[in-house]
Design a protein around this motif. Sequence first.
Motif, short mmCIF file in Angstrom:
data_model
loop_
_atom_site.label_atom_id
_atom_site.label_comp_id
_atom_site.label_asym_id
_atom_site.label_seq_id
_atom_site.Cartn_x
_atom_site.Cartn_y
_atom_site.Cartn_z
N LEU A 190 0.82 -1.20 0.00
CA LEU A 190 0.00 0.00 0.00
C LEU A 190 0.86 1.26 0.00
CD1 LEU A 190 -2.79 -1.04 2.55
CD2 LEU A 190 -3.05 -0.76 0.09
N PRO A 191 1.64 1.46 -1.07
CA PRO A 191 2.42 2.69 -1.10
C PRO A 191 1.50 3.87 -1.40
CG PRO A 191 2.75 1.46 -3.12
CD PRO A 191 1.83 0.64 -2.26
N ALA A 192 1.83 5.01 -0.84
CA ALA A 192 1.09 6.25 -1.11
C ALA A 192 -0.41 6.05 -1.01
CB ALA A 192 1.47 6.78 -2.50
N ALA A 193 -0.84 5.42 0.08
CA ALA A 193 -2.26 5.12 0.23
C ALA A 193 -2.90 5.99 1.30
CB ALA A 193 -2.43 3.64 0.57
N GLY A 194 -2.19 7.00 1.75
CA GLY A 194 -2.76 7.90 2.75
C GLY A 194 -2.91 7.28 4.12
N LEU A 195 -2.09 6.25 4.40
CA LEU A 195 -2.16 5.61 5.73
C LEU A 195 -1.58 6.58 6.77
CD1 LEU A 195 -0.78 2.10 4.72
CD2 LEU A 195 -3.17 2.86 4.80
N SER A 196 -2.23 6.65 7.92
CA SER A 196 -1.74 7.62 8.89
C SER A 196 -1.67 7.06 10.30
CB SER A 196 -2.65 8.86 8.90
OG SER A 196 -3.96 8.44 9.19
N GLY A 197 -1.80 5.75 10.44
CA GLY A 197 -1.73 5.15 11.77
C GLY A 197 -0.33 4.68 12.11
N GLU A 198 -0.25 3.57 12.81
CA GLU A 198 1.03 2.99 13.20
C GLU A 198 1.18 1.60 12.60
OE1 GLU A 198 1.85 3.07 17.32
OE2 GLU A 198 1.42 5.22 17.50
N ILE A 199 2.41 1.16 12.54
CA ILE A 199 2.64 -0.22 12.08
C ILE A 199 2.13 -1.15 13.17
CG2 ILE A 199 4.38 -1.91 11.41
CD1 ILE A 199 6.13 0.49 10.61
N PRO A 200 1.16 -2.00 12.87
CA PRO A 200 0.58 -2.83 13.93
C PRO A 200 1.56 -3.91 14.38
CG PRO A 200 -0.38 -3.37 11.80
CD PRO A 200 0.52 -2.22 11.56
N LEU B 110 4.95 -0.31 2.54
CA LEU B 110 4.09 0.72 3.11
C LEU B 110 4.72 2.11 2.95
CD1 LEU B 110 2.97 -1.14 6.38
CD2 LEU B 110 1.69 -0.90 4.25
N GLY B 111 5.57 2.25 1.93
CA GLY B 111 6.27 3.52 1.74
C GLY B 111 5.34 4.67 1.38
N VAL B 112 5.85 5.89 1.56
CA VAL B 112 5.15 7.12 1.19
C VAL B 112 3.75 7.19 1.78
CG1 VAL B 112 4.82 8.77 -0.68
CG2 VAL B 112 6.36 6.84 -1.02
N ASN B 113 3.69 7.06 3.08
CA ASN B 113 2.45 7.27 3.80
C ASN B 113 2.77 8.21 4.96
OD1 ASN B 113 0.21 5.55 2.67
ND2 ASN B 113 1.86 4.02 2.79
N SER B 114 1.89 8.27 5.93
CA SER B 114 2.16 9.13 7.09
C SER B 114 2.15 8.31 8.36
CB SER B 114 1.11 10.23 7.18
OG SER B 114 1.05 10.92 5.95
N LEU B 115 2.72 7.11 8.27
CA LEU B 115 2.74 6.24 9.45
C LEU B 115 3.63 6.85 10.52
CD1 LEU B 115 3.04 2.80 7.62
CD2 LEU B 115 1.02 3.76 8.75
N THR B 116 3.21 6.74 11.76
CA THR B 116 3.98 7.30 12.87
C THR B 116 4.40 6.18 13.83
OG1 THR B 116 1.94 7.67 14.07
CG2 THR B 116 2.78 9.52 12.80
N GLY B 117 5.09 6.55 14.88
CA GLY B 117 5.51 5.57 15.88
C GLY B 117 6.77 4.85 15.45
N ASN B 118 7.01 3.74 16.11
CA ASN B 118 8.25 3.01 15.88
C ASN B 118 7.96 1.73 15.10
OD1 ASN B 118 10.84 2.06 16.04
ND2 ASN B 118 11.02 2.42 18.23
N ILE B 119 9.03 1.07 14.68
CA ILE B 119 8.87 -0.27 14.13
C ILE B 119 8.66 -1.21 15.31
CG2 ILE B 119 10.04 -2.17 12.96
CD1 ILE B 119 11.43 -0.23 11.24
N PRO B 120 7.55 -1.95 15.34
CA PRO B 120 7.33 -2.80 16.52
C PRO B 120 8.34 -3.94 16.58
CG PRO B 120 5.65 -3.22 14.87
CD PRO B 120 6.47 -2.08 14.36
N LEU B 121 8.75 -4.21 17.79
CA LEU B 121 9.64 -5.34 18.07
C LEU B 121 9.11 -6.62 17.44
CD1 LEU B 121 11.98 -5.91 20.22
CD2 LEU B 121 10.13 -6.69 21.69
N GLU B 122 7.79 -6.76 17.48
CA GLU B 122 7.15 -8.01 17.06
C GLU B 122 7.26 -8.26 15.56
OE1 GLU B 122 5.89 -5.74 18.98
OE2 GLU B 122 5.08 -6.63 20.80
N LEU B 123 7.65 -7.24 14.81
CA LEU B 123 7.84 -7.45 13.38
C LEU B 123 8.80 -8.61 13.15
CD1 LEU B 123 7.32 -6.12 10.49
CD2 LEU B 123 9.58 -5.14 10.78
N ALA B 124 9.75 -8.71 14.09
CA ALA B 124 10.79 -9.73 13.95
C ALA B 124 10.28 -11.14 14.17
CB ALA B 124 11.93 -9.43 14.92
N TYR B 125 9.04 -11.27 14.66
CA TYR B 125 8.50 -12.62 14.82
C TYR B 125 8.16 -13.23 13.47
CZ TYR B 125 7.71 -11.51 19.76
OH TYR B 125 7.86 -11.18 21.06
#
Length: 673
Positions: A105-115, A129-144
């Motif tokens: 979903l590049p440039a899809a106007g996303l504005s939340g956080e990486i779940p 998920l490039g070119v959006n307005s996602l905020t916050g950090n990369i969650p640790l759990e991504l590595a799962y």
Amino acid sequence: MEFTHLYSLCILFFFFFTFSVTLSNSATSDVQLLLAKIKPSLQGNKENLVLSSWNTSLPLCQWRGLQWVYSNGSLLSCDTLLTSPQRTNASLYKDPTLQLYSLTLPAAGLSGEIPREIGEFSSLQSLFLGVNSLTGNIPLELAYSVSLADVDFGSNLLNGNLPPSIWNLCDRLVSLRLRGNNFSGLVPEPALPNSTCKNLQVLDLSNNKFEGSFPAFVTKFHGLKELDLGNNMFSGSIPVSLNGLNLEKLNLSYNNFSGVLPVFEESKYNAEVFEGNNPELCGGPLRKCKSGSTGLSSRTIAAIVIGLMTSAVVLASVLIGYVQGKKRKKNRNGNEDDIEEGEEEENDNGDTGEGKLILFQGAEHLTLEDVLNATGQVMEKTSYGTVYKAKLADGGTIALRLLREGTCKDRGSCLPVIRQLGRVRHENLVSLRAFYQGQRGEKLLIYDYFPHKNLHDLLHDTRAGKTMLNWARRHKIALGVARGLAHLHTGVEVPVTHGNVKSKNIIVDEFFMARLTEFGLDKLMVPAVTDEMVAIAKTDGYKAPELQKMKKCNSRTDVYAFGILLLEILMGKKPGKDGRSGEYVDLPSLVKTAVLEETTLEVFDIAVLKGIRSPMEDGLIQALKLAMGCCAPVATVRPDMNEVVKQLEENRPRNRSALYSPTETRSEIGTPY
Ligand SMILES: *[C@@H]1O[C@H](CO)[C@@H](O)[C@H](O)[C@H]1NC(C)=O
Ligand SMILES: *[C@@H]1O[C@H](CO)[C@@H](O)[C@H](O)[C@H]1NC(C)=O
Ligand SMILES: *[C@@H]1O[C@H](CO)[C@@H](O)[C@H](O)[C@H]1NC(C)=O
Ligand SMILES: *[C@@H]1O[C@H](CO)[C@@H](O)[C@H](O)[C@H]1NC(C)=O
Ligand SMILES: *[C@@H]1O[C@H](CO)[C@@H](O)[C@H](O)[C@H]1NC(C)=O
Ligand SMILES: *[C@@H]1O[C@H](CO)[C@@H](O)[C@H](O)[C@H]1NC(C)=O
Ligand SMILES: *[C@@H]1O[C@H](CO)[C@@H](O)[C@H](O)[C@H]1NC(C)=O
């Protein structure tokens, strides 16, 4: 028992963390997860047009930005023909064999956080998920995630540190694009020191606020084709090993790199690649380096260090001879009043050039003359000093550590640390008995001398006739070390970090009583020396993954080193880089592999298993788990040393050799004082 529980949790976490989730895809289907967790998180607090297509009233094939795969491995083809059966099938989303394959979903106007649940998709390979307005950090759990290969979070508003767990994805990762966010801090090192991320081709960290030195570990990523660190706040020199990578694209511009560029193949990179760095950066396509430039290549530094090490020996003999001469002269004047007890006093004999001796408990009778008249013999040389075994005139023996000139901080910042170390008294720690500072800044640390071997030699000396180390004896050694460390961490007024736990720094006497040496010395040293200590700890395999600078060393990095040491004791294997083969021996990953292959018992040294009836009842398995817990890549899940002591005390070997008695806490060896 409550501890055992907590502890198993740590272990669980550790394995969980390292091997990623193997139990994923249980009850929740990917579709449910997508609707319940991913959609609300990505859209933030405003309705998103693209995400609104994720709705069970629409056929699955019309959900935007998703690709699906059947559990048999074939992709769901969402034919663009509106009439195709999949495209119009309104109940396909109920098919439990369908799994999410990519989320684009590049440039899809996303504005939340990486779940954080994003790591739970067992077949998700691409996350764009490039070119959006996602905020916050990369969650640790991504590595799962067990399948992620391509990750693009570029051009968002992400911030914070990159979680070290990101490198858990290393084996499958093909591209990692984080450019154009607001990430800061150091780029974390992979938990396994020899990670090669063999599939990784693109690493783009550009246009963030990363700082610290060049993340040298990436030069081991041999598959890398594109490396972009441009426009960050990296500083220091560019490692020579970078020229070992066969890159198609490199961008190191707009940082604060300095020093001499590595020599690359003929005009491989142009000046643009390095522009906008510290004006001192030179070599290659940039300006010629002036000779005597402040940028030192690692080879030059090595040469200097070796030079200084050689001169340290000379310095020592000169020093001892010089002060002896002075001392004799002075004695004729009958002046003996130059000893203090743990107190600092300015030296009053300015004209004699006399140094000063600070005495600590247990060395009350020692005189400067005793020390300076002692005859020394070199025992060990390190980059920052030389240890001598010195015989006193009265027959006693002391260990002298002469700190190399320039390695030590100035006297003012040194003395408080020395006094602190001089107060530490514990049967598992080698006592600092006195400190001598010469007029020209020479510093001698005076310790008890113990004639017996260091643990490294005991474990790895292959010569015949070596001491038999059964489990009972090794357990006693490990417990002794643990008690010594626990005392440093919590038993003294001002906690002391050992900073240099390794088998070479443990002296074991004939009763298998272990004593730690070298503790707290990092606090005396200048940064150049402590950085070197970190580098050595890394080569030796005892460095905690999060430890980048010695000033960051703390009780948890000590616990990590202890974990490696305990594995070394149990496995009888030397950790770290093997001197002969150059191979890196990663003890924790050897254990992990063995556990996975269900060959756990084979990791133990044969001598350890001798006479053991049940590895469980004899505390062997518990000790192995304990060691692995101490080596957890995440510092906060490591137990503290008091917990380690408790655990070792609760899980003792049943079969004790005649020499071993658990109640015996003192050795018969007398101290020289
Ligand atoms: C799904 O679509 C239907 C029909 O367009 C709509 O009524 C419903 O609110 C949507 N559900 C969600 C959760 O958006
Ligand atoms: C995989 O399963 C799907 C649906 O069950 C089926 O349509 C497809 O033909 C299968 N592919 C292979 C290679 O077996
Ligand atoms: C739609 O998909 C479901 C689940 O795969 C399947 O059971 C059903 O037969 C399909 N219906 C049609 C009309 O293809
Ligand atoms: C980036 O992060 C820093 C803190 O690390 C913060 O002060 C700054 O406001 C952030 N900038 C943006 C554009 O979010
Ligand atoms: C680390 O090196 C050892 C020995 O060379 C090897 O067995 C192990 O697989 C390596 N680990 C990684 C993550 O590369
Ligand atoms: C390198 O990166 C900088 C900063 O991102 C950019 O301005 C520059 O155009 C890049 N140069 C090349 C050759 O890609
Ligand atoms: C760049 O590094 C030098 C030391 O090499 C330092 O003095 C200077 O302050 C740094 N500049 C910036 C902008 O960080």
